[in-house]
Write an enzyme that holds these catalytic residues in place. Structure first.
Site, PDB file in Angstrom:
ATOM      1  CG  ASP A 134      39.382  45.155  31.761  1.00 45.15           C
ATOM      2  OD1 ASP A 134      39.999  44.929  30.584  1.00 45.15           O
ATOM      3  OD2 ASP A 134      39.456  44.988  32.401  1.00 45.15           O
TER       4      ASP A 134
ATOM      5  CE  LYS B 164      47.474  45.023  30.820  1.00 46.94           C
ATOM      6  NZ  LYS B 164      48.453  45.453  31.647  1.00 46.94           N
TER       7      LYS B 164
ATOM      8  CB  CYS C 108      45.956  47.261  40.014  1.00 44.95           C
ATOM      9  SG  CYS C 108      47.712  48.805  39.749  1.00 44.95           S
TER      10      CYS C 108
ATOM     11  CG  HIS D 105      43.340  46.634  36.493  1.00 40.00           C
ATOM     12  ND1 HIS D 105      43.266  47.662  36.325  1.00 40.00           N
ATOM     13  CD2 HIS D 105      44.563  46.122  36.648  1.00 40.00           C
ATOM     14  CE1 HIS D 105      44.676  47.843  36.683  1.00 40.00           C
ATOM     15  NE2 HIS D 105      45.585  47.036  36.921  1.00 40.00           N
TER      16      HIS D 105
ATOM     17  CD  GLN E  22      46.337  40.581  32.040  1.00 42.42           C
ATOM     18  OE1 GLN E  22      46.529  40.203  31.702  1.00 42.42           O
ATOM     19  NE2 GLN E  22      47.390  42.142  32.728  1.00 42.42           N
TER      20      GLN E  22
HETATM   21  N1  7TS Z   1      42.403  45.806  33.500  1.00 40.09           N
HETATM   22  C1  7TS Z   1      43.144  44.034  33.394  1.00 40.09           C
HETATM   23  C2  7TS Z   1      42.515  43.097  34.484  1.00 40.09           C
HETATM   24  C3  7TS Z   1      44.423  44.328  33.785  1.00 40.09           C
HETATM   25  O1  7TS Z   1      45.389  43.382  34.338  1.00 40.09           O
HETATM   26  C4  7TS Z   1      44.955  46.195  33.416  1.00 40.09           C
HETATM   27  C5  7TS Z   1      46.095  46.549  34.021  1.00 40.09           C
HETATM   28  C6  7TS Z   1      44.456  46.740  33.643  1.00 40.09           C
HETATM   29  C7  7TS Z   1      42.839  47.003  33.386  1.00 40.09           C
HETATM   30  C8  7TS Z   1      44.561  47.855  33.049  1.00 40.09           C
HETATM   31  O2  7TS Z   1      45.240  47.818  31.786  1.00 40.09           O
HETATM   32  P1  7TS Z   1      46.230  49.389  31.125  1.00 40.09           P
HETATM   33  O3  7TS Z   1      46.629  48.966  30.561  1.00 40.09           O
HETATM   34  O4  7TS Z   1      44.606  50.201  31.207  1.00 40.09           O
HETATM   35  O5  7TS Z   1      46.785  49.689  31.880  1.00 40.09           O
HETATM   36  N2  7TS Z   1      46.993  45.155  34.740  1.00 40.09           N
HETATM   37  C9  7TS Z   1      48.594  45.161  34.683  1.00 40.09           C
HETATM   38  C10 7TS Z   1      49.096  43.662  36.062  1.00 40.09           C
HETATM   39  O6  7TS Z   1      48.233  43.632  35.960  1.00 40.09           O
HETATM   40  N3  7TS Z   1      50.059  44.816  36.253  1.00 40.09           N
HETATM   41  O7  7TS Z   1      50.173  45.467  35.697  1.00 40.09           O
HETATM   42  C11 7TS Z   1      49.100  46.079  35.221  1.00 40.09           C
END
Ligand code: 7TS
Length: 423
Positions: free
Chosen positions: A217, A243, A381, A140, A220
């Site tokens: 990371d 999430k 992303c 990501h 997910q």
């Molecule tokens: N890493 C992964 C694998 C992610 O899927 C996401 C967000 C992030 C980091 C960042 O997370 P945040 O909560 O700090 O923004 N992924 C997604 C997505 O798949 N669609 O919207 C956000």
């Protein structure tokens, strides 16, 4: 007893939720009762953010209604209550990840901030000119850009583990990238755009055999499978509360205590200090050293409620049920001739990314929306993943334990309709 607890108790011996369990658990999520364009909401955008059970909503209301106060500072009753609940949530996160010590859990805004913290603190301390940081081709942007910024600043080099056409890491290539200049490996656990579950334990063992620390990371993975940071052996682990059925603006960084101890603070301000004079500041102990300023107190407490909820349902049963949805969904969408799944790894989580010949993903998403079906379209992303597969975008359905096979059937009917509209 909450509904989650009663469902968990009723079938405590089963290793997967049943469809009936999922239907009962759905009742805990008020937003799912809505009609969108006159149709029942089919929410399949859980990888972007998941919906919140009533228990989390009630916890937020209770906090703001009865104990809102600043933490770690007041001698008054409300401040003491808020502090106790905030720190109790840290313990819940620690248990959820099976970390060894509460001091290893730092509350942050989310996975993005957790990774930026490590890049700015550990990274700036250890990465110098000519050094290397390794990530993978399926990261990501949140696990690319902070390392790119660090490498640019330091004159260091970002190295990329390539992936195959199924979206799996090429571990032989990883082995070749590891070298004396490698200072850190940062790798996604479950890919948001391909669904791949990476063999992180193997990656960590390979890196550790060269003395290189690893950040995982877990944005997910945390909501969809049991996570045990000690068994995994990672040095850092990042995730986002929103999430994981919790509020937005809260997440956590896990870091091994001895690493966090040795790292400089990321941000300066209140709460991260022991004492301040104009000549010198003495930093606070872990984890407060990394929590400058008033944190997201309600968010942390809400995240604790979300962790209680999924723990009562059972993370292993959630994972098993979502595997059933993945298998069913993969089989159903594969029957559509003009559809191609992007991401066909052997180990996958509940994410199906796909392209349909002759229809742009955004057009597909728009038609599905008119049917009340929420999916995500775009690059998610992960632009380098799109480049790797030579496509501008995918449509992505991502599952949670409150989804059902009937909803997958609705998705397939919606895709068929879009094909009709655009043919
Ligand atoms: N890493 C992964 C694998 C992610 O899927 C996401 C967000 C992030 C980091 C960042 O997370 P945040 O909560 O700090 O923004 N992924 C997604 C997505 O798949 N669609 O919207 C956000």
């Amino acid at each position: 007893m909450t509904r989650a607890k009663s469902v968990a108790n009723r079938s405590a011996t089963a290793d997967s939720l049943s469809e009936a369990d999922a239907l009962r658990l759905r009742e805990d999520f008020p937003i799912l009762k809505q009609l969108i364009h006159g149709k029942p909401l089919v929410y399949l955008d859980n990888a972007a953010t998941s919906q919140k059970p009533q228990a989390v909503l009630d916890t937020l209301t209770r906090y703001y209604t009865t104990e809102n106060s600043n933490i770690h500072r007041g001698v008054h009753t409300l401040s003491a209550l808020a502090t106790v609940d905030y720190e109790a949530s840290r313990t819940k996160v620690r248990r959820f990840l099976n970390a060894a010590d509460d001091r290893e859990i730092v509350f942050v805004r989310g996975a993005t901030e957790a990774i930026n913290l490590v890049a700015n603190s550990y990274g700036r301390q250890h990465v110098h000119e000519g050094d290397e940081v390794i990530i993978s081709a399926m990261e990501h942007h949140s696990n690319i850009v902070p390392w790119q910024m660090l490498c640019q600043e330091r004159g260091a080099r970002l190295r990329i583990i390539p992936i195959n056409d199924d979206g799996e890491l090429l571990l032989d290539e990883f082995e070749k990238l590891l070298g004396p200049r490698t200072k850190l490996v940062s790798i996604v656990h479950l890919s948001n755009s391909l669904g791949t579950i990476n063999p992180v334990e193997q990656v960590i063992a390979m890196a550790h055999s060269r003395g290189v620390p690893v950040l995982v990371d877990g944005a997910q993975s945390t909501p969809h499978m049991p996570v045990d940071v000690q068994r995994m052996g990672c040095d850092f682990f990042a995730f986002s509360g929103h999430k994981l059925y919790g509020p937005t603006g809260i997440g956590a960084l896990y870091g091994k205590a001895e690493l966090l101890e040795s790292m400089p603070p990321y941000q300066g301000g209140g709460d991260m200090i022991k004492s301040v004079t104009f000549e010198q500041t003495v930093y606070n102990t872990l984890p407060y050293k990394f929590e400058a300023g008033t944190p997201n107190i309600a968010g942390a407490i809400g995240l604790g409620a979300a962790i209680d909820y999924v723990t009562a349902v059972g993370m292993d049963r959630i994972a098993a049920y979502e595997q059933e949805l993945l298998a069913y969904g993969t089989q159903r969408v594969s029957s559509i001739e003009s559809l191609r799944i992007i991401g066909t790894a052997r180990q996958k989580g509940g994410v199906i990314s796909f392209v349909v010949k002759g229809i742009h993903a955004h057009d597909l998403g728009t038609v599905l929306d008119t049917e009340g079906i929420a999916i995500r379209t775009g690059h998610h992303c992960t632009q380098p993943v799109m480049q790797r597969f030579g496509i501008p975008a995918t449509a992505r359905a991502s599952f949670a334990f409150y989804n059902t096979k009937q909803e997958i059937d609705a998705l397939v009917r919606g895709i068929d309709k879009a094909i009709e509209v655009f043919s």
